[in-house]
Write a protein that holds these residues in place. Structure first.
Motif, PDB file in Angstrom:
ATOM      1  N   PRO A  31       0.592  -1.117  -0.185  1.00 12.33           N
ATOM      2  CA  PRO A  31      -0.168   0.085   0.102  1.00 12.33           C
ATOM      3  C   PRO A  31       0.786   1.189   0.094  1.00 12.33           C
ATOM      4  O   PRO A  31       2.086   1.312   0.547  1.00 12.33           O
ATOM      5  N   PHE A  32       0.286   2.308  -0.572  1.00  6.74           N
ATOM      6  CA  PHE A  32       0.900   3.698  -0.595  1.00  6.74           C
ATOM      7  C   PHE A  32       0.132   4.524  -0.025  1.00  6.74           C
ATOM      8  O   PHE A  32      -1.288   4.403  -0.178  1.00  6.74           O
ATOM      9  N   GLU A  33       0.439   5.589   0.791  1.00  6.53           N
ATOM     10  CA  GLU A  33      -0.156   6.521   1.324  1.00  6.53           C
ATOM     11  C   GLU A  33       0.329   7.917   1.268  1.00  6.53           C
ATOM     12  O   GLU A  33       1.308   8.123   1.500  1.00  6.53           O
ATOM     13  N   SER A  34      -0.605   8.966   1.100  1.00  6.73           N
ATOM     14  CA  SER A  34      -0.257  10.208   0.795  1.00  6.73           C
ATOM     15  C   SER A  34       0.248  11.094   2.176  1.00  6.73           C
ATOM     16  O   SER A  34      -0.266  10.242   3.252  1.00  6.73           O
ATOM     17  N   PHE A  35       0.757  11.841   2.210  1.00  8.05           N
ATOM     18  CA  PHE A  35       1.056  12.667   3.405  1.00  8.05           C
ATOM     19  C   PHE A  35       1.002  14.047   3.209  1.00  8.05           C
ATOM     20  O   PHE A  35       1.190  14.553   1.976  1.00  8.05           O
ATOM     21  N   ASN A  36       0.386  14.711   3.964  1.00 11.14           N
ATOM     22  CA  ASN A  36      -0.054  16.122   3.998  1.00 11.14           C
ATOM     23  C   ASN A  36       0.567  17.025   4.998  1.00 11.14           C
ATOM     24  O   ASN A  36       0.654  16.994   6.006  1.00 11.14           O
ATOM     25  N   ASN A 227      -4.785  -3.368  14.234  1.00 14.65           N
ATOM     26  CA  ASN A 227      -3.484  -2.724  14.437  1.00 14.65           C
ATOM     27  C   ASN A 227      -2.081  -3.209  13.828  1.00 14.65           C
ATOM     28  O   ASN A 227      -1.321  -3.106  14.252  1.00 14.65           O
ATOM     29  N   ALA A 228      -2.491  -3.691  12.641  1.00 14.73           N
ATOM     30  CA  ALA A 228      -1.535  -4.461  11.815  1.00 14.73           C
ATOM     31  C   ALA A 228      -0.706  -3.279  11.177  1.00 14.73           C
ATOM     32  O   ALA A 228       0.464  -3.686  11.067  1.00 14.73           O
ATOM     33  N   LEU A 229      -1.252  -2.196  10.949  1.00 16.88           N
ATOM     34  CA  LEU A 229      -0.306  -1.289  10.193  1.00 16.88           C
ATOM     35  C   LEU A 229       0.332  -0.252  11.022  1.00 16.88           C
ATOM     36  O   LEU A 229      -0.340  -0.052  12.308  1.00 16.88           O
ATOM     37  N   PHE A 230       1.277   0.471  10.844  1.00 16.09           N
ATOM     38  CA  PHE A 230       1.938   1.343  11.862  1.00 16.09           C
ATOM     39  C   PHE A 230       1.256   2.830  11.497  1.00 16.09           C
ATOM     40  O   PHE A 230       1.338   3.319  10.520  1.00 16.09           O
ATOM     41  N   LYS A 231       1.000   3.282  12.688  1.00 17.00           N
ATOM     42  CA  LYS A 231       0.253   4.710  12.656  1.00 17.00           C
ATOM     43  C   LYS A 231       1.102   5.663  12.301  1.00 17.00           C
ATOM     44  O   LYS A 231       2.234   5.660  12.433  1.00 17.00           O
ATOM     45  N   GLY A 232       0.710   6.468  11.224  1.00 19.89           N
ATOM     46  CA  GLY A 232       1.331   7.690  10.456  1.00 19.89           C
ATOM     47  C   GLY A 232       2.278   7.071   9.260  1.00 19.89           C
ATOM     48  O   GLY A 232       3.310   7.719   8.964  1.00 19.89           O
ATOM     49  N   ARG A 233       1.993   6.021   8.760  1.00 24.17           N
ATOM     50  CA  ARG A 233       2.576   5.380   7.756  1.00 24.17           C
ATOM     51  C   ARG A 233       2.301   5.894   6.425  1.00 24.17           C
ATOM     52  O   ARG A 233       1.534   6.683   6.173  1.00 24.17           O
ATOM     53  N   CYS A 234       3.644   5.846   5.693  1.00 19.50           N
ATOM     54  CA  CYS A 234       3.755   6.633   4.170  1.00 19.50           C
ATOM     55  C   CYS A 234       4.286   5.474   3.387  1.00 19.50           C
ATOM     56  O   CYS A 234       3.730   5.358   1.971  1.00 19.50           O
ATOM     57  N   PHE A 235       4.699   4.539   3.841  1.00 21.14           N
ATOM     58  CA  PHE A 235       5.618   3.361   2.704  1.00 21.14           C
ATOM     59  C   PHE A 235       5.658   2.177   3.551  1.00 21.14           C
ATOM     60  O   PHE A 235       6.533   1.873   4.266  1.00 21.14           O
ATOM     61  N   ILE A 238       2.383  -4.880   3.906  1.00 19.11           N
ATOM     62  CA  ILE A 238       1.276  -5.564   4.542  1.00 19.11           C
ATOM     63  C   ILE A 238       1.979  -6.679   5.457  1.00 19.11           C
ATOM     64  O   ILE A 238       2.618  -7.542   4.891  1.00 19.11           O
ATOM     65  N   PRO A 239       1.670  -6.898   6.555  1.00 18.26           N
ATOM     66  CA  PRO A 239       2.574  -7.676   7.480  1.00 18.26           C
ATOM     67  C   PRO A 239       1.626  -9.234   7.224  1.00 18.26           C
ATOM     68  O   PRO A 239       0.609  -9.310   6.685  1.00 18.26           O
ATOM     69  N   GLU A 240       2.160 -10.301   7.590  1.00 19.05           N
ATOM     70  CA  GLU A 240       1.564 -11.523   7.608  1.00 19.05           C
ATOM     71  C   GLU A 240       0.404 -11.458   8.354  1.00 19.05           C
ATOM     72  O   GLU A 240       0.366 -10.655   9.314  1.00 19.05           O
ATOM     73  N   GLN A 241      -0.551 -12.132   8.105  1.00 21.75           N
ATOM     74  CA  GLN A 241      -1.777 -12.385   8.750  1.00 21.75           C
ATOM     75  C   GLN A 241      -1.668 -12.476  10.282  1.00 21.75           C
ATOM     76  O   GLN A 241      -0.851 -13.519  10.700  1.00 21.75           O
ATOM     77  N   GLY A 242      -2.205 -11.805  11.037  1.00 28.26           N
ATOM     78  CA  GLY A 242      -2.048 -11.636  12.670  1.00 28.26           C
ATOM     79  C   GLY A 242      -0.892 -11.022  13.158  1.00 28.26           C
ATOM     80  O   GLY A 242      -0.831 -10.804  14.218  1.00 28.26           O
ATOM     81  N   LYS A 243       0.054 -10.357  12.193  1.00 26.29           N
ATOM     82  CA  LYS A 243       1.082  -9.715  12.865  1.00 26.29           C
ATOM     83  C   LYS A 243       0.963  -8.075  12.527  1.00 26.29           C
ATOM     84  O   LYS A 243       0.133  -7.635  11.901  1.00 26.29           O
ATOM     85  N   MET A 244       2.018  -7.403  13.103  1.00 23.66           N
ATOM     86  CA  MET A 244       1.956  -5.876  13.271  1.00 23.66           C
ATOM     87  C   MET A 244       3.310  -5.423  12.627  1.00 23.66           C
ATOM     88  O   MET A 244       4.299  -5.942  12.910  1.00 23.66           O
ATOM     89  N   ASN A 245       3.256  -4.265  11.878  1.00 26.83           N
ATOM     90  CA  ASN A 245       4.212  -3.375  11.180  1.00 26.83           C
ATOM     91  C   ASN A 245       4.694  -2.711  12.642  1.00 26.83           C
ATOM     92  O   ASN A 245       4.152  -2.316  13.536  1.00 26.83           O
ATOM     93  N   ARG A 246       6.308  -2.323  12.636  1.00 28.60           N
ATOM     94  CA  ARG A 246       6.731  -1.623  13.687  1.00 28.60           C
ATOM     95  C   ARG A 246       7.421  -0.448  13.202  1.00 28.60           C
ATOM     96  O   ARG A 246       7.965   0.434  14.071  1.00 28.60           O
ATOM     97  N   GLY A 247       7.189  -0.137  11.780  1.00 26.72           N
ATOM     98  CA  GLY A 247       7.774   1.198  11.524  1.00 26.72           C
ATOM     99  C   GLY A 247       7.377   1.429  10.083  1.00 26.72           C
ATOM    100  O   GLY A 247       6.791   0.441   9.344  1.00 26.72           O
ATOM    101  N   VAL A 248       7.853   2.333   9.447  1.00 23.14           N
ATOM    102  CA  VAL A 248       7.559   3.015   7.963  1.00 23.14           C
ATOM    103  C   VAL A 248       8.699   3.613   7.386  1.00 23.14           C
ATOM    104  O   VAL A 248       9.530   4.262   8.309  1.00 23.14           O
ATOM    105  N   SER A 249       8.612   3.814   5.938  1.00 21.38           N
ATOM    106  CA  SER A 249       9.400   4.809   5.521  1.00 21.38           C
ATOM    107  C   SER A 249       8.777   5.835   4.961  1.00 21.38           C
ATOM    108  O   SER A 249       7.761   5.631   4.412  1.00 21.38           O
ATOM    109  N   VAL A 250       9.177   7.065   4.874  1.00 11.68           N
ATOM    110  CA  VAL A 250       8.449   8.390   4.239  1.00 11.68           C
ATOM    111  C   VAL A 250       8.995   8.308   2.986  1.00 11.68           C
ATOM    112  O   VAL A 250      10.209   8.101   2.601  1.00 11.68           O
ATOM    113  N   PHE A 251       8.104   8.490   2.166  1.00 10.62           N
ATOM    114  CA  PHE A 251       8.260   8.604   0.697  1.00 10.62           C
ATOM    115  C   PHE A 251       8.083  10.338   0.126  1.00 10.62           C
ATOM    116  O   PHE A 251       7.021  10.595   0.048  1.00 10.62           O
TER     117      PHE A 251
END
Length: 604
Positions: A31-36, A227-235, A238-251
């Protein structure tokens, strides 16, 4: 107060990426997410975005219609579409077909009431359409079973929502099964895992970090991981089913393309043959490496200072069919992208909220994404369009449908629905590429969808420009609950005897990259010669907000052809996962321009 746009409800785009993103034998949507970055930006008072918190209107229901609609849907939990005693008049855009072109298509209503507005649509391999709507617009017309309500918040005393906001629709029988979605998938994204599981990511409020999984089976329901995705994500992967991401990269590209009206949400993302990603946001395009997150190169832009192609001006885009018959060993596989329509940058913030609906854009732009020296080539559509869909047909033509000719995305922010679908023939010279087809009489604008079905017809659903399920007499475009099936010209009734039929029994095992794949098909009349036969495979997408995520069509190279009853054909499977990510595809035989029904085939 942070605006919903800052919480990035609208900006997810999913692409099932190829081998470089594999983890063991698993592949993950991307997934990609925009940033304002606009300081203090707040659109909470903009009527084009916020959900309605007013009480539900009181409607009249026809008991006889209620019984008929429940019987048609095979579901006693379905409530009828409320009775309307009058209609607000509106004018749509109709482009008359050229009689010399022959049969211009036909429509059939296959459901008068699906219970759930189809904001998001995907066709699963078990022969059902999965519909998803937001939970933020109040009651749908489909109830959840007693005792199976969803909590509307994490509070101990949270209110219960006992209405379904997702449904499984059988497009052959009209039957509907309610699905329970726990967190809000409003303006989320989606795609299929290699085993055919539908993955939906993101959304609004409690749903913005959610990843939801739905297996393709008659009794399966959504598994929601809030809670699978990391809040404030930009880049973010998708984690494996049932797991959580711990960080993101800004694009940085999304930072640079955002504006006071955003204009870069739901960016167009296409996986191209070299394994990189084409990304178009606002009026700019780049090629990005999904393994490093870095820009490989920036393409010529479409800047004019006034217009944008992505949400909320909401144009359309597709990766044009990739013809593997034209490839040369050792040479790169070529690919082109087309971007059409859109609108004015200020529509969402300044124009539509004040009752002004500027014309949508009429132009299209094509570019070779595999040629570093390529420039955009411009051409015009027969009519302006925003919020349309752009589907690839099994014949390697494209179909543009739905949308409006004035305004932009947002609640009540569009007028003048475009009722005429257009065929686009990418291999014809400019001036001969577009063909107008038969017009519908149903407005499909904001939050409408469409999909190519396995029988090569088109399912058209949804449409809700309102801040709730709205069926009031005073509403110009009430929430649309009907589903249409559109039959394109290639299925003209008189051609039925020319339609090939794939032998399902001859489809054994899956396709393996670069390997021969043999199957059989028959013709009702005389078998055709190889030069008049094409074998195509289509990745069924996840469609919402005018973009069909992960959509691609490949024309396979035929290496052996034995005409007979049945005819046996051998094709070469796609060479790599960059060309065809693992998963389930429609396989078509097109004989003399007439496509078969699809056989499902898995690329493994």
């Amino acid at each position: 107060m942070a605006s919903p746009l800052q919480t990035a409800v609208l900006a997810f785009v999913v692409l099932l990426v190829a081998a470089p993103l594999a983890k063991g034998s698993e592949f993950f949507p991307f997934p990609f997410e925009s940033f304002n970055p606009t300081p203090g930006a707040d659109f909470s008072d903009n009527p084009g975005y916020m959900p309605n918190t007013e009480p539900e209107p009181k409607y009249k229901f026809d008991p006889a219609q209620s019984q008929l609609q429940q019987q048609a849907a095979g579901n006693s939990l379905l409530m009828p579409v409320p009775t309307r005693t009058q209609k607000v008049k509106w004018t749509g855009v109709v482009v008359a077909p050229n009689p010399a072109d022959g049969f211009a298509g036909s429509y059939e209503i296959i459901s008068n009431n699906t219970g759930v507005n189809c904001m998001h649509l995907a066709i699963a391999k078990h022969g059902k359409a999965i519909m998803i709507d937001t939970v933020a617009l109040g009651n749908s017309l489909l109830k959840l079973p007693n005792g199976n309500c969803r909590k509307t918040s994490n509070a101990t005393n949270a209110k219960l929502d006992c209405f379904a906001h997702s449904a499984e629709f059988d497009y052959n029988t009209g039957k509907i099964r309610e699905l329970k979605i726990e967190t809000d998938p409003w303006c989320s994204s989606g795609g299929f895992a290699p085993d055919g599981t539908l993955i939906n990511s993101g959304g609004f409020a409690l749903g913005e970090r959610s990843v939801r999984w739905l297996k393709p089976c008659p009794t399966c329901d959504w598994s929601d991981y809030p809670n699978a995705l990391f809040k404030g994500r930009c880049f973010e992967l998708i984690p494996e089913q049932g797991k959580m991401n711990r960080g993101v990269s800004v694009f940085w590209f999304f930072k640079e393309t955002t504006e006071d009206s955003e204009n870069n949400l739901y960016p167009f993302v296409h996986l191209i043959p070299d394994g990189n990603l084409f990304i178009f946001a606002n009026d700019r395009a780049v090629i990005m490496s999904p393994t490093t997150g870095k820009i490989v190169r920036e393409l010529p832009n479409l800047k004019d200072g006034l217009t944008s192609r992505t949400y909320p001006p909401s144009g359309m885009s597709a990766l044009l069919p990739i013809d593997l018959r034209k490839t040369t060993p050792g040479q790169p596989i070529q690919a082109e992208v087309i971007v059409c329509g859109g609108g004015y940058k200020k529509c969402f913030k300044d124009e539509a909220p004040n009752g002004r609906f500027p014309d949508a854009l009429k132009d299209c732009h094509r570019i070779s994404v595999t040629n570093p020296a390529a420039q955009w080539a411009k051409e015009d559509m027969p009519a302006p369009r925003t919020m349309g869909d752009f589907l690839i047909l099994p014949t390697s033509e494209l179909l543009m449908l739905n949308g409006a000719s004035k305004g932009c995305s947002g609640w009540t922010f569009a007028r003048s629905p475009v009722l005429t679908p257009f065929i686009y023939k990418p291999n014809e010279p400019i001036g001969r590429r577009w063909r107008a087809l038969k017009a519908t009489n149903i407005a499909r604008m904001y939050h409408s969808t469409s999909a190519v079905l396995p029988d090569a017809t088109i399912m058209i659903a949804g449409g809700n420009t309102n801040q709730r399920y709205d069926f009031r007499d005073t509403t110009m475009f009430p929430t649309e609950m009907k589903v249409e099936r559109f039959t394109p010209p290639y299925l003209e009734p008189k051609l039925a005897a020319d339609r090939p039929a794939i032998s399902e029994r001859s489809i054994t095992g899956g396709m393996r990259y670069g390997q021969p794949f043999t199957f059989q098909f028959s013709m009702p009349r005389v078998p055709v010669d190889q030069p008049h036969v094409m074998v195509t495979m289509y990745a069924p997408p996840y469609t919402t907000h005018g973009f069909s995520m992960s959509q691609r069509l490949l024309i396979l190279n035929i290496t052996q052809y034995r005409k007979g009853a049945p005819t046996q054909v051998t094709v070469t499977a796609p060479p790599t996962a960059n060309i065809a990510p693992q998963g389930y595809y429609y396989l078509f035989v097109v004989a003399g321009g007439v496509p078969s029904k699809a056989a499902w085939v898995q690329v493994v």
